[in-house]
Design an enzyme around this catalytic site. Structure first.
Site, PDB file in Angstrom:
ATOM      1  N   ASP A 209      -4.767  -8.321  -0.686  1.00 41.17           N
ATOM      2  CA  ASP A 209      -4.691  -6.869  -0.495  1.00 41.17           C
ATOM      3  C   ASP A 209      -5.923  -6.370   0.255  1.00 41.17           C
ATOM      4  OD1 ASP A 209      -4.314  -4.158  -0.649  1.00 41.17           O
ATOM      5  OD2 ASP A 209      -4.118  -4.072  -2.825  1.00 41.17           O
ATOM      6  N   HIS A 310       4.555  -0.888  -5.919  1.00 43.93           N
ATOM      7  CA  HIS A 310       3.138  -0.837  -6.293  1.00 43.93           C
ATOM      8  C   HIS A 310       3.025  -0.535  -7.784  1.00 43.93           C
ATOM      9  CE1 HIS A 310      -0.416   1.968  -6.928  1.00 43.93           C
ATOM     10  NE2 HIS A 310      -1.005   0.823  -6.627  1.00 43.93           N
TER      11      HIS A 310
END
Length: 380
Positions: A209, A310
């Protein structure tokens, strides 16, 4: 059943540990240094928004203080008195009402909160879980991936990564430390990936990420060096509106590109898909609620993409389990902190790498304060 009132039940500051990771504001560390993940997301205070109905059914959603105030100052007057079942109409009406100043950001967070309140209250009225409103379960459990691995020392990273294997996870996600503002950023990031790969091997899926922190030149250079580590995806390398960089990068690397945490409604996701992104990561708390999530799922299916939301907040889990596994294959689990479930008594946690949803009506959350808003015993 009609909406009788929407109001703020509670606002509070929740302190959280500051975990290091690359951020888009790293160019300005002299001014904005050491922000926690929540402060960097502009969420110093959390707010518990409550909806009451004329049938004595209530719902509570946790969101940001800013989103709550938009609801109570501007949006509640539009929806109070309407039938709770008119979820799609209310969503579309609020979206159109807020177009001049909305479409994204905190206004869409506010619309998301109302949408989730409606789903929860309506499912409670029908005495069913929300996923039954969405078409029912497609499976009995949801595969989870362990999400943390913020950049620390070699020993801590190795120990953390191995612990996830021991807990039954078959996939995990790390954070990068650096972006273009650090002249040695590429090498530092590569070293982090190497530490984790050496610890867990290649039978485990590993994701990375970048949290909107890179530019195209940096991403192109590091992607070449990352390919040998077989990342399952590279997440959010660019600023959300930089669709041209997404379009270029996906053609230049074998690493799948993921994005969507900071994108909104179907239009942003259409742009991501047209840019070649095939792993979409919306969050029901931000993207527009369950209504938007379902539209994004249909769009993703038409493009051969997958949706991996998410975080594993309960709203995303109800969405995931209502979609085919080939379309919504897994859920993210934040192993070190909660995402907007700070005062929830019963947050779902994976067991041996899998979530199992309860059959409670609505979303099934229970909070550490009375439904009337009176303070009770709160967790630390």
């Amino acid at each position: 059943m009609k909406i009788s009132k929407i109001y703020i039940a509670k606002i509070e500051n929740v302190s959280r540990e500051n975990f290091p990771y690359a951020k888009p504001i790293d160019y300005y560390k002299g001014y904005l240094e050491n922000l926690s993940p929540f402060k960097a997301a502009f969420m110093d205070n959390v707010c518990f928004l409550k909806l009451d109905t004329d049938s004595n059914i209530s719902s509570i959603i946790e969101t940001s203080e800013e989103a709550c105030k938009i609801v109570t100052d501007y949006l509640k007057k539009i929806v109070e008195g309407l039938e709770i079942s008119r979820i799609n109409m209310i969503w579309d009406m609020l979206y159109r009402y807020t177009l001049p100043t909305g479409r994204t950001g905190v206004v869409m967070h506010a619309i998301s909160a109302i949408n989730l309140l409606l789903y929860d209250a309506y499912a409670k009225y029908l005495n069913i879980p929300v996923y039954e409103l969405l078409g029912g379960k497609t499976r009995d459990s949801i595969r989870a991936y362990a999400s943390h691995l913020h950049p620390t020392s070699k020993d801590k990273l190795e120990k953390e990564a191995i612990s996830y294997i021991e807990e039954g996870y078959t996939a995990m996600k790390m954070r990068f430390c650096c972006g273009p503002s650090d002249p040695l950023g590429i090498d530092k990031n590569i070293e982090l990936v190497k530490i984790i790969r050496d610890a867990v091997g290649y039978s485990v899926e590993l994701y990375g990420d970048a949290w909107m922190s890179w530019n195209l030149n940096f991403a192109l250079k590091i992607a070449k060096k990352l390919e040998k580590y077989e990342l399952g995806w590279l997440e959010e390398p660019f600023l959300p509106d930089d669709f041209e960089s997404y379009k270029y990068l996906v053609k230049k690397t074998d690493i799948p590109i993921a994005a969507g945490e900071h994108h909104y409604h179907v239009y942003d996701f259409k742009k991501l898909l047209d840019a070649g992104v095939r792993i979409l990561q919306p969050d029901a708390i931000w993207v527009g609620g369950i209504t938007a999530m379902k539209k994004i799922a249909g769009l993703a299916e038409a493009y051969g993409a997958i949706v991996v939301p998410h975080t594993s907040n309960i709203y995303n889990l109800h969405f995931i389990i209502s979609e085919p596994e080939n379309l919504a294959p897994m859920a993210e689990y934040l192993t070190k902190y909660r995402w907007l479930e700070d005062r929830v008594k019963n947050p779902l946690k994976p067991e041996k790498g899998y979530f199992k949803l309860w059959e409670k009506k609505g979303f099934g959350l229970e909070y550490y304060f009375e439904t009337g808003g009176e303070a009770g015993t709160l967790p630390p």
